[in-house]
Motif scaffolding. Structure first.
Motif, short mmCIF file in Angstrom:
data_model
loop_
_atom_site.label_atom_id
_atom_site.label_comp_id
_atom_site.label_asym_id
_atom_site.label_seq_id
_atom_site.Cartn_x
_atom_site.Cartn_y
_atom_site.Cartn_z
N MET A 266 0.83 -1.21 0.00
CA MET A 266 0.00 0.00 0.00
C MET A 266 0.87 1.26 0.00
SD MET A 266 -2.92 -1.15 -0.44
CE MET A 266 -3.61 0.52 -0.51
N ALA A 267 2.00 1.21 0.70
CA ALA A 267 2.92 2.35 0.67
C ALA A 267 3.42 2.60 -0.75
CB ALA A 267 4.09 2.12 1.62
N ASN A 268 3.75 1.53 -1.45
CA ASN A 268 4.23 1.67 -2.83
C ASN A 268 3.15 2.24 -3.75
OD1 ASN A 268 6.87 0.75 -2.44
ND2 ASN A 268 6.27 -1.40 -2.66
N LEU A 269 1.91 1.85 -3.53
CA LEU A 269 0.83 2.40 -4.35
C LEU A 269 0.68 3.90 -4.11
CD1 LEU A 269 -1.90 -0.40 -4.05
CD2 LEU A 269 -0.61 0.23 -6.09
N LEU A 270 0.80 4.32 -2.86
CA LEU A 270 0.71 5.76 -2.57
C LEU A 270 1.90 6.50 -3.16
CD1 LEU A 270 -0.86 8.02 -1.21
CD2 LEU A 270 0.35 7.50 0.93
N VAL A 271 3.09 5.93 -3.04
CA VAL A 271 4.27 6.54 -3.66
C VAL A 271 4.05 6.69 -5.17
CG1 VAL A 271 6.69 6.15 -4.26
CG2 VAL A 271 5.90 5.78 -1.91
#
Length: 373
Positions: free
Chosen positions: A361-366
């Motif tokens: 999920m962090a990667n999607l936000l990034v």
């Protein structure tokens, strides 16, 4: 707020990962003691209480992390639409995300609610586990009504369920502080209507936003506490709790019993935020503090200063006999946003449940907020 440019993409990436992983670590540490009394915590873990994952045989995170990741997903969907040139109602995207979380908990929103289309996050099995979910979040979403700031769901509720899921609003770059605050308080109204619950979510998001923008921890804390006194809708408990937290932290550490007497047990939204803020400020490095106490960790000598701060703050945030997963989660969010990933203890990360879901999920936000993708 400073007019200086925000952090570079690599710095922002580290802060996003740090904030979400830090929150999950604090949530898991606090979830291990739940709402146990300090007497019970000391009986189980010794006089210092729970100071790390070395004392645990398992370390699941709770609905605090689940809802935080679903907040990320709602924001990501809105930003995906925006990046494709299509306007989207951000709060509607968040509501649909929370409705999908509701379904993972085995609950229904009724025939009037829409049927959201599944997304990547819904395939993460760990997010389907029922981990003592916030009853007010469940009841608010189960109405099938999309609450608004003018007609919030559960208008009398001021529980912690708003603030613990609100860090992601502060992680979105290139939006104004007013927009951060509005997004967070509007989303809070989907489940909790009391002004203190909505304002706590908004002020917490502003704190994360300031830290991600490069502001110092004490300066950001003082600024949001001052800002809480200027809010139009009357909820005096929030600025009172924050001012008490800052005063306690400035005067040095207090006992867990004194902490809950002064700030509450973290059940109400403003209490949870105040306890977390106290914990990160009271343990912040400074004159006479550098080096700190590593609370018996095996690799004490190897810890960097940010890692020591994280360990000490999280131990303080969860050992008080109150709503420990909430206060631990918020403290982890704050320090992860401030330091980035460098503050996260490697041994703690090795114990974290389903890190691939959090990092995913962090990667999607990034991907939707930076050029790195």
């Amino acid at each position: 707020m400073s007019n200086e440019p925000g952090p570079s993409a690599p710095a922002l990436t580290s802060r996003i990962h740090g904030c979400l992983l830090g929150g999950a670590l604090g949530d898991a540490l606090g979830f291990a003691v739940g709402t146990d009394s300090m007497e019970e915590i000391r009986r189980r873990f010794g006089q210092r209480g729970l100071t790390g994952f070395h004392a645990l045989t398992e370390s699941p995170f709770s609905d605090e992390t689940q809802l935080t990741l679903y907040t990320v997903d709602g924001l990501v969907e809105a930003l995906e639409w925006a990046n494709s040139g299509v306007g989207a109602d951000v709060n509607a995207c968040l509501w649909l995300a929370y409705l999908r979380w509701l379904a993972t908990q085995g609950e229904e929103a009724g025939p009037r609610a829409p049927a959201p289309q599944p997304r990547w996050i819904d395939r993460q099995a760990v997010l389907h586990e029922r981990r003592r979910p916030d009853k007010t979040s469940i009841s608010g979403l189960a109405t099938g009504e999309m609450g608004t700031a003018f007609r919030p769901v559960n208008p009398a509720s001021k529980g912690y369920g708003t603030v613990v899921r609100s860090a992601p609003f502060g992680l979105v770059p290139h939006i104004t502080p007013d927009a951060v605050y509005k997004l967070s308080t509007d989303a809070a109204a989907l489940t909790h209507g009391h002004p203190a619950a909505r304002q706590s979510a908004g002020i917490f998001s502003l704190l994360i936003h300031r830290l991600v923008s490069g502001e110092g921890l004490p300066e950001a804390a003082a600024a949001v506490a001052a800002h809480s006194r200027t809010l139009n809708e009357v909820a005096p408990e929030l600025p009172q709790r924050l001012e008490t937290a800052l005063r306690l932290a400035a005067n040095g550490a207090v006992s867990p019993e004194e902490l809950t007497d002064a700030l509450g047990e973290g059940v109400a939204a403003e209490e949870a935020l105040a306890v977390a803020l106290y914990a990160v400020l009271a343990t912040a490095p400074g004159p006479g503090k550098a080096g700190g106490d590593n609370h018996g960790t095996d690799d004490a000598g190897a810890d960097t200063l940010p890692v020591r701060h994280f360990r000490e703050a999280l131990a303080l945030a969860v050992n008080h006999g109150g709503n420990s997963d909430s206060t631990g989660s918020l403290a982890g969010n704050i320090l992860g946003a401030f330091y980035g990933e460098e503050c996260l203890p490697a041994d703690w990360l090795g114990s974290l449940e389903a890190p691939e879901a959090v990092r995913g999920m962090a990667n999607l936000l990034v991907g939707v907020t930076t050029a790195e993708g």
